[in-house]
Design a protein around this motif. Structure first.
Motif, PDB file in Angstrom:
ATOM      1  N   SER A  54     -78.142  24.581  20.565  1.00 38.55           N
ATOM      2  CA  SER A  54     -77.361  23.971  21.639  1.00 38.55           C
ATOM      3  C   SER A  54     -78.195  23.730  22.902  1.00 38.55           C
ATOM      4  O   SER A  54     -77.955  22.797  23.659  1.00 38.55           O
ATOM      5  CB  SER A  54     -76.162  24.869  21.972  1.00 38.55           C
ATOM      6  OG  SER A  54     -76.606  26.165  22.336  1.00 38.55           O
ATOM      7  N   THR A  55     -79.201  24.576  23.127  1.00 34.02           N
ATOM      8  CA  THR A  55     -79.961  24.465  24.371  1.00 34.02           C
ATOM      9  C   THR A  55     -80.853  23.243  24.476  1.00 34.02           C
ATOM     10  O   THR A  55     -80.763  22.545  25.500  1.00 34.02           O
ATOM     11  CB  THR A  55     -80.761  25.761  24.615  1.00 34.02           C
ATOM     12  OG1 THR A  55     -79.958  26.896  24.410  1.00 34.02           O
ATOM     13  CG2 THR A  55     -81.393  25.749  25.977  1.00 34.02           C
ATOM     14  N   PRO A  56     -81.684  22.804  23.516  1.00 36.99           N
ATOM     15  CA  PRO A  56     -82.264  23.568  22.400  1.00 36.99           C
ATOM     16  C   PRO A  56     -83.511  24.320  22.869  1.00 36.99           C
ATOM     17  O   PRO A  56     -84.227  23.839  23.753  1.00 36.99           O
ATOM     18  CB  PRO A  56     -82.639  22.471  21.403  1.00 36.99           C
ATOM     19  CG  PRO A  56     -82.966  21.296  22.271  1.00 36.99           C
ATOM     20  CD  PRO A  56     -82.114  21.396  23.499  1.00 36.99           C
ATOM     21  N   GLY A  97     -83.596  19.876  18.809  1.00 29.63           N
ATOM     22  CA  GLY A  97     -82.246  20.322  18.494  1.00 29.63           C
ATOM     23  C   GLY A  97     -81.891  20.056  17.038  1.00 29.63           C
ATOM     24  O   GLY A  97     -81.262  20.894  16.377  1.00 29.63           O
ATOM     25  N   SER A 155     -81.052  22.907  14.245  1.00 30.76           N
ATOM     26  CA  SER A 155     -79.790  22.860  13.490  1.00 30.76           C
ATOM     27  C   SER A 155     -80.040  22.885  11.986  1.00 30.76           C
ATOM     28  O   SER A 155     -79.266  23.468  11.222  1.00 30.76           O
ATOM     29  CB  SER A 155     -79.001  21.602  13.855  1.00 30.76           C
ATOM     30  OG  SER A 155     -78.644  21.610  15.226  1.00 30.76           O
TER      31      SER A 155
END
Length: 216
Positions: free
Chosen positions: A84-86, A158, A162
Motif C-alpha cells: 500500500s505504501t509501497p 507496488g 502485491s
C-alpha cells in the motif's frame, strides 16, 4: 732361395699389420662419429623437450585469467514490506566469493557491491581489501541492509510487492593484481552482475542469474 722366401713372408706380414692398424683406425673413427651423432641426437631431444615444457608453462602457469566474483547463498534475517505504501526494507547475510584460478595470489583493493531496483540503488555493502590465494577462493561474510527510501514515485514497486516477489539486481567491481613467480604482476579487474528475486511470503532469496564482465 730360402732367403727370398723369408723376405716375401716378412713382407706379407708387414702388409697384414698395416691393414690391421688401418682397420683399427677406421673402427675408432667410426665409433667416434657414432658417439657424436648420439650426442647431437640427445641434445636435440633435450632442446625439443625444453621447448615443449616452456610452451606448456607459458600456456598454463603464466597465463593470467580474470578472477571471478560471486555472491553465495543469501539468508534473510529481517524483512518488512507493504504494497500500500509501497515500501520494503530487508537485512540478509551472504558471502562474497572471489575465485582465483591463477598460479599466483590475487591481491585486490577495497570495493563495493551495489544493490538496485530498476537501476536505482537501494543499498550497498563494502568489500574489504584482501587477497585470494593461488588457485583458491576467498570467502568474505557480509551483512547487507536494503530499503526502498530512494524509490519515490516508482510505479512498479507496488505491483511487485502485491505479487509477492521483488526483483533486484547487484553489481560488483574489484580491482587488483595477479602476482606470478614473485616478479610478474598483471592488473585484473573483475566485474559482476547479478539478478535476484526476493520471495516475500517465504522470506527467501533466489539468485536468478549471475554473470561477470572482464576487464584487463
Amino acid at each position: 732361395m730360402a732367403e727370398k722366401i723369408k723376405q716375401a713372408v716378412a713382407s706379407v706380414k708387414g702388409y697384414t699389420r698395416k691393414d690391421e692398424e688401418s682397420a683399427t683406425l677406421q673402427t675408432d673413427a667410426e665409433l667416434k662419429r657414432q658417439k657424436r651423432i648420439k650426442l647431437f641426437t640427445y641434445i636435440g631431444i633435450f632442446l625439443v623437450f625444453q621447448i615443449i615444457v616452456m610452451t606448456v608453462f607459458g600456456l598454463t602457469v603464466m597465463k593470467v585469467k580474470t578472477p571471478k566474483v560471486r555472491l553465495g547463498d543469501i539468508s534473510i534475517t529481517n524483512l518488512n514490506a507493504a504494497a500500500s505504501t509501497p515500501s520494503f526494507d530487508t537485512t540478509f547475510n551472504t558471502q562474497i566469493r572471489v575465485k582465483n584460478t591463477n598460479w599466483g595470489p590475487y591481491k585486490f583493493d577495497a570495493g563495493t557491491i551495489t544493490f538496485m531496483y530498476q537501476g536505482v540503488p537501494v543499498g550497498t555493502v563494502s568489500v574489504p581489501k584482501s587477497k585470494a590465494g593461488m588457485r583458491s577462493t576467498k570467502k568474505i561474510n557480509v551483512e547487507v541492509s536494503l530499503n526502498s527510501d530512494a524509490l519515490t514515485g516508482s510505479s512498479t514497486l507496488g505491483s511487485e510487492l502485491s505479487s509477492g516477489v521483488v526483483t533486484l539486481t547487484s553489481q560488483a567491481k574489484l580491482t587488483g593484481k595477479v602476482e606470478l613467480m614473485l616478479i610478474m604482476k598483471k592488473k585484473k579487474t573483475a566485474m559482476m552482475d547479478c539478478t535476484m528475486a526476493i520471495d516475500l511470503s517465504t522470506k527467501t532469496v533466489q539468485i536468478v542469474k549471475q554473470w561477470r564482465n572482464e576487464s584487463v
